[in-house]
Design a protein around this motif. Structure first.
Motif, PDB file in Angstrom:
ATOM      1  N   ALA A 222       0.732  -1.146  -0.103  1.00 20.46           N
ATOM      2  CA  ALA A 222      -0.017  -0.013   0.077  1.00 20.46           C
ATOM      3  C   ALA A 222       0.748   1.311  -0.118  1.00 20.46           C
ATOM      4  O   ALA A 222       0.988   2.068   0.886  1.00 20.46           O
ATOM      5  CB  ALA A 222      -1.035  -0.004   1.351  1.00 20.46           C
TER       6      ALA A 222
ATOM      7  N   SER B 206      -0.585   5.054   0.771  1.00 19.85           N
ATOM      8  CA  SER B 206      -1.290   5.081   2.026  1.00 19.85           C
ATOM      9  C   SER B 206      -0.494   6.076   2.985  1.00 19.85           C
ATOM     10  O   SER B 206      -1.036   6.687   3.824  1.00 19.85           O
ATOM     11  CB  SER B 206      -1.486   3.801   2.669  1.00 19.85           C
ATOM     12  OG  SER B 206      -0.308   3.227   2.951  1.00 19.85           O
TER      13      SER B 206
ATOM     14  N   ARG C 236      -5.189   7.310   2.193  1.00 20.06           N
ATOM     15  CA  ARG C 236      -5.469   6.121   2.119  1.00 20.06           C
ATOM     16  C   ARG C 236      -6.559   5.909   1.012  1.00 20.06           C
ATOM     17  O   ARG C 236      -6.529   4.873   0.223  1.00 20.06           O
ATOM     18  CB  ARG C 236      -6.154   5.749   3.549  1.00 20.06           C
ATOM     19  CG  ARG C 236      -4.960   5.618   4.592  1.00 20.06           C
ATOM     20  CD  ARG C 236      -5.715   4.874   5.762  1.00 20.06           C
ATOM     21  NE  ARG C 236      -4.598   4.699   6.756  1.00 20.06           N
ATOM     22  CZ  ARG C 236      -3.772   3.589   6.771  1.00 20.06           C
ATOM     23  NH1 ARG C 236      -4.042   2.816   5.844  1.00 20.06           N
ATOM     24  NH2 ARG C 236      -2.929   3.564   7.909  1.00 20.06           N
TER      25      ARG C 236
ATOM     26  N   ASP D 239      -4.681   5.511  -2.157  1.00 21.25           N
ATOM     27  CA  ASP D 239      -4.055   4.183  -2.220  1.00 21.25           C
ATOM     28  C   ASP D 239      -5.069   3.239  -2.816  1.00 21.25           C
ATOM     29  O   ASP D 239      -4.618   2.583  -3.417  1.00 21.25           O
ATOM     30  CB  ASP D 239      -3.526   4.277  -0.997  1.00 21.25           C
ATOM     31  CG  ASP D 239      -2.480   2.614  -1.017  1.00 21.25           C
ATOM     32  OD1 ASP D 239      -1.680   2.619  -1.665  1.00 21.25           O
ATOM     33  OD2 ASP D 239      -3.186   1.867  -0.448  1.00 21.25           O
TER      34      ASP D 239
END
Length: 376
Positions: free
Chosen positions: A41, A44, A48, A51
């Motif tokens: 990820a 992030s 977030r 992502d």
């Protein structure tokens, strides 16, 4: 004269099956880096939601792409030969089964370290046949089981529907007809069932009998992204594209991909916002997205270096071990905040070390072989 024409046709067909596209081979590397991103990820660290849209929506094309390359390069020649060219198919199955078992053994120390060692006979069967004993190894049983299912669906002697320009006359049996229509129906139904155990799971929660049915599935396989519900439809899509007499025009594929990608992002965001997702590997929009993307990649002319084919597999296999090692080193050096908490720096580091490891492994495996540009 008739035999001569048949041999010429067979030779031409084999030649077409052996042609590789630079687009497909270069995208193998891109897809491998996408898989690494899914396990880290990287965006992030900043946002977030961003992502999620990039990594867990758009990058989800990676695994279906690998399934489709198997369908295109492995299953399609087997099917087009009227199931006479068994050797390459069997070789693929044996080679990948051996590779899967070898990688499983190599990752056994990390499996024990992480506390995820399967318990009992049923636990080992579940791990080996569906889940994988380490989190990225599920792909191997998925592609193996999916190939067996597709071979059974399209097997010789079956009668089926003619499916537009996807049906042809293949070597060894000019009247052979792929049962593609039937296979499409079965694999799409399986995919839809898988969807409601994945991105759409929240939609069926609270419906007693359906939730109970999926809980039963999860006892056998922890996720529906496996060789029964996930892999077959993309293996079949790759096979179908290889069997098409002509691809869709480039302009149609460009616009089709653009629209499908927008739908993919929208679908991912919707199911994410509604908190429906038990996992996020499967979306309805992945099907048209992959249909147009794969054809566009096939249109890219030329040849990519051989490393793109060999290295992408090593990247996939190696990167989880690199993640563990780099996190351990970062902790020991007091650099966790820089090398781990900053997920983008972690991603770049893991990609760099994994790529170096893949390059060294391929060089050692092939001797002191150099891969010049354009090597087949």
């Amino acid at each position: 004269m008739r035999n001569g024409n048949r041999e010429a046709c067979m030779s031409s067909e084999r030649k077409m099956c052996s042609v590789r596209s630079a687009g497909i081979d270069y995208f193998r590397m891109a897809a491998a880096f996408m898989v690494i991103a899914i396990h880290i990820a990287p965006f992030s660290y900043w946002n977030r939601d961003l992502d999620f849209l990039l990594t867990y929506c758009l990058f989800r094309v990676a695994v279906p792409f690998f399934f489709m390359t198997t369908g295109y390069f492995v299953l399609a020649p087997y099917v087009k030969s009227g199931f006479r060219r068994k050797r390459s198919f069997y070789k693929f199955m044996v080679k990948n089964t051996a590779l899967y078992l070898a990688v499983t053994a190599l990752y056994l120390p990390l499996t024990i370290y992480s506390g995820n060692l399967p318990q009992g006979f049923f636990g080992w069967m579940k791990g080996l046949l569906f889940d994988g004993t380490f989190y990225h190894l599920w792909y191997f049983p998925a592609v193996l089981v999916g190939c067996l299912l597709e071979a059974a669906l399209l097997g010789p002697g079956r009668r089926g529907l003619r499916f537009g320009d996807l049906t042809g006359k293949y070597e060894g049996n000019q009247n052979f007809r792929i049962t593609l229509g039937t296979a499409v129906v079965i694999t799409v139904i399986a995919y839809i069932i898988g969807l409601f155990g994945d991105s759409y799971y929240g939609a069926i929660q609270g419906i007693g009998w359906m939730e109970a049915a999926y809980q039963g599935i999860f006892q056998i396989s922890s996720y529906t992204r496996n060789g029964i519900f996930f892999a077959p439809v993309f293996l079949l899509l790759g096979t179908g594209i290889a069997c098409m007499e002509r691809m869709r025009p480039k302009r149609v594929c460009v616009w089709g991909l653009a629209l499908s990608a927008l739908l993919l992002v929208g679908e991912g965001f919707l199911t994410y916002s509604l908190k429906w997702q038990r996992h996020n590997s499967m979306y309805f929009s992945l099907l048209p997205t992959m249909f147009f993307l794969f054809q566009l990649l096939l249109m890219v002319p030329g040849k990519a270096p051989a490393f793109t084919r060999k290295g992408s597999l090593v990247l996939y296999v190696l990167h989880p071990a690199v993640i563990v090692v780099l996190r351990g080193l970062a902790k020991g050096l007091g650099l966790t905040k820089v090398l781990v908490d900053n997920t983008f720096v972690q991603y770049v580091s893991v990609c760099g070390v994994s790529l170096l490891g893949a390059f060294l492994f391929v060089r050692l495996k092939d001797g002191v072989k150099v891969y010049p540009k354009g090597t087949p």
